[in-house]
Design a protein around this motif. Structure first.
Motif, mmCIF file in Angstrom:
data_model
loop_
_atom_site.group_PDB
_atom_site.id
_atom_site.type_symbol
_atom_site.label_atom_id
_atom_site.label_comp_id
_atom_site.label_asym_id
_atom_site.label_seq_id
_atom_site.Cartn_x
_atom_site.Cartn_y
_atom_site.Cartn_z
ATOM 1 N N GLN A 5 0.842 -1.183 0.000
ATOM 2 C CA GLN A 5 0.000 0.000 0.000
ATOM 3 C C GLN A 5 0.883 1.240 0.000
ATOM 4 O O GLN A 5 2.083 1.182 0.263
ATOM 5 N N ILE A 76 1.143 9.130 -7.214
ATOM 6 C CA ILE A 76 0.352 8.209 -8.037
ATOM 7 C C ILE A 76 1.122 7.803 -9.287
ATOM 8 O O ILE A 76 1.097 6.640 -9.702
ATOM 9 N N GLY A 80 1.486 4.391 -8.215
ATOM 10 C CA GLY A 80 0.237 3.881 -8.775
ATOM 11 C C GLY A 80 -1.025 4.226 -8.016
ATOM 12 O O GLY A 80 -2.121 4.115 -8.566
ATOM 13 N N THR A 81 -0.906 4.648 -6.750
ATOM 14 C CA THR A 81 -2.096 4.905 -5.947
ATOM 15 C C THR A 81 -1.722 5.665 -4.682
ATOM 16 O O THR A 81 -0.540 5.885 -4.413
ATOM 17 N N VAL A 82 -2.724 6.064 -3.925
ATOM 18 C CA VAL A 82 -2.561 6.559 -2.560
ATOM 19 C C VAL A 82 -3.622 5.875 -1.715
ATOM 20 O O VAL A 82 -4.816 5.996 -1.998
ATOM 21 N N ASP A 83 -3.196 5.141 -0.708
ATOM 22 C CA ASP A 83 -4.127 4.430 0.168
ATOM 23 C C ASP A 83 -4.361 5.152 1.486
ATOM 24 O O ASP A 83 -5.460 5.096 2.040
ATOM 25 N N HIS A 126 -8.822 10.865 -6.027
ATOM 26 C CA HIS A 126 -8.283 9.529 -6.286
ATOM 27 C C HIS A 126 -8.936 8.485 -5.380
ATOM 28 O O HIS A 126 -9.319 7.399 -5.843
ATOM 29 N N MET A 127 -9.063 8.792 -4.099
ATOM 30 C CA MET A 127 -9.671 7.844 -3.176
ATOM 31 C C MET A 127 -11.140 7.600 -3.515
ATOM 32 O O MET A 127 -11.626 6.468 -3.419
ATOM 33 N N GLU A 129 -12.453 7.810 -6.500
ATOM 34 C CA GLU A 129 -12.490 7.034 -7.734
ATOM 35 C C GLU A 129 -12.289 5.549 -7.468
ATOM 36 O O GLU A 129 -12.969 4.702 -8.051
ATOM 37 N N LYS A 130 -11.378 5.220 -6.558
ATOM 38 C CA LYS A 130 -11.137 3.800 -6.272
ATOM 39 C C LYS A 130 -11.998 3.289 -5.121
ATOM 40 O O LYS A 130 -11.934 2.116 -4.769
ATOM 41 N N SER A 132 -11.931 3.755 -1.857
ATOM 42 C CA SER A 132 -11.269 3.304 -0.630
ATOM 43 C C SER A 132 -10.184 4.289 -0.254
ATOM 44 O O SER A 132 -9.686 5.042 -1.092
ATOM 45 N N GLY A 133 -9.806 4.269 1.010
ATOM 46 C CA GLY A 133 -8.736 5.125 1.486
ATOM 47 C C GLY A 133 -8.933 5.456 2.955
ATOM 48 O O GLY A 133 -10.035 5.315 3.501
#
Length: 240
Positions: A5, A76, A80-83, A126-127, A129-130, A132-133
């Motif tokens: 993560q 990102i 690739g992401t930020v959790d 971003h959170m 869109e996915k 979660s976070g």
């Protein structure tokens, strides 16, 4: 919380933020760490020398929206992401109201309140869109009661509590969790003091706060930990 993560930690040059970064790295997380001085590069070098290679340092102003948006975009792009976002950056001072300057008042609000707002706002698209976070903000026990000579600092922590509570309600349908860690006396460099001095030996340690962050971020996805309050056993404080 799972291996690989990605977390962003503000105020990570030293003290609580540095320890949070270390504990998250030990959990296998990739990190973007933020500081207001060149010391943030030293923290990144220390983490890498300890075997944690996936660390990006950023020397930025947490209250600057453009700079924080760039941190999130770069994170990102690389990872690739930020959790997880940990809003840890904070400053404070203790003065009578009539001795407090407008400039001092604005500065503490810029870092402690605007920084939390700007950082949280930056990761939300971003959170969402996915779907979660986790957003964790290091607040203070004085966000639950008041103290003399601490009007500016106390006011910022009340503001952070209000902001976090409202944000939590806005984003829960997107699977995003928002919570605060509210420590009492912690052995750090806060208010230009020294860390590790004998008179602070019974205070909370930075690692205590870092472990609380890990606990909050590691909670099962169906569970929201709204607040964690921690005090050293020796501390007397009003019952909120």
């Amino acid at each position: 919380m799972t291996t690989n993560q990605v977390a962003i930690v503000t105020g990570a040059s030293r003290g609580i933020g540095k320890e949070i970064a270390l504990q998250l790295a030990k959990k296998g997380m990739k990190l973007s760490i933020i500081g207001s001085s060149e010391d943030i590069t030293k923290t990144a070098e220390e983490l890498k020398s300890s075997g944690f290679e996936d660390v990006l340092p950023f020397q930025v102003d947490v209250a600057n929206e453009q700079q924080m948006n760039e941190v999130v975009a770069k994170t990102i792009a690389v990872f690739g992401t930020v959790d997880i976002l940990v809003n840890n950056a904070g400053i404070g001072f203790f003065k009578l109201v009539e001795e407090t300057t407008v400039e001092e008042w604005r500065k503490v609000f810029d870092v402690n309140v605007q920084g939390v707002f700007v950082g949280s706002k930056a990761v939300l698209p971003h959170m969402k869109e996915k779907r979660s976070g986790t957003i964790v903000t290091i607040s203070s026990d004085v966000g639950r009661y008041t103290i003399a000579n601490g009007s500016a600092y106390t006011a910022t922590k009340y503001a952070v509590q209000g902001f976090s509570g409202s944000l939590a309600q806005e984003v829960r349908d997107f699977g995003i969790r928002v919570g605060t860690i509210n420590p009492g006396m912690v052995d750090t460099y806060f208010n230009n003091s020294e860390q590790g001095v004998p008179e602070k030996q019974d205070w909370l340690q930075a690692n205590d706060i870092a472990e609380a962050v890990v606990y909050m971020a590691s909670a099962p996805k169906h569970m929201l930990v709204d607040q964690i309050v921690l005090h050293p056993l020796i501390q007397n404080y009003p019952i909120a």
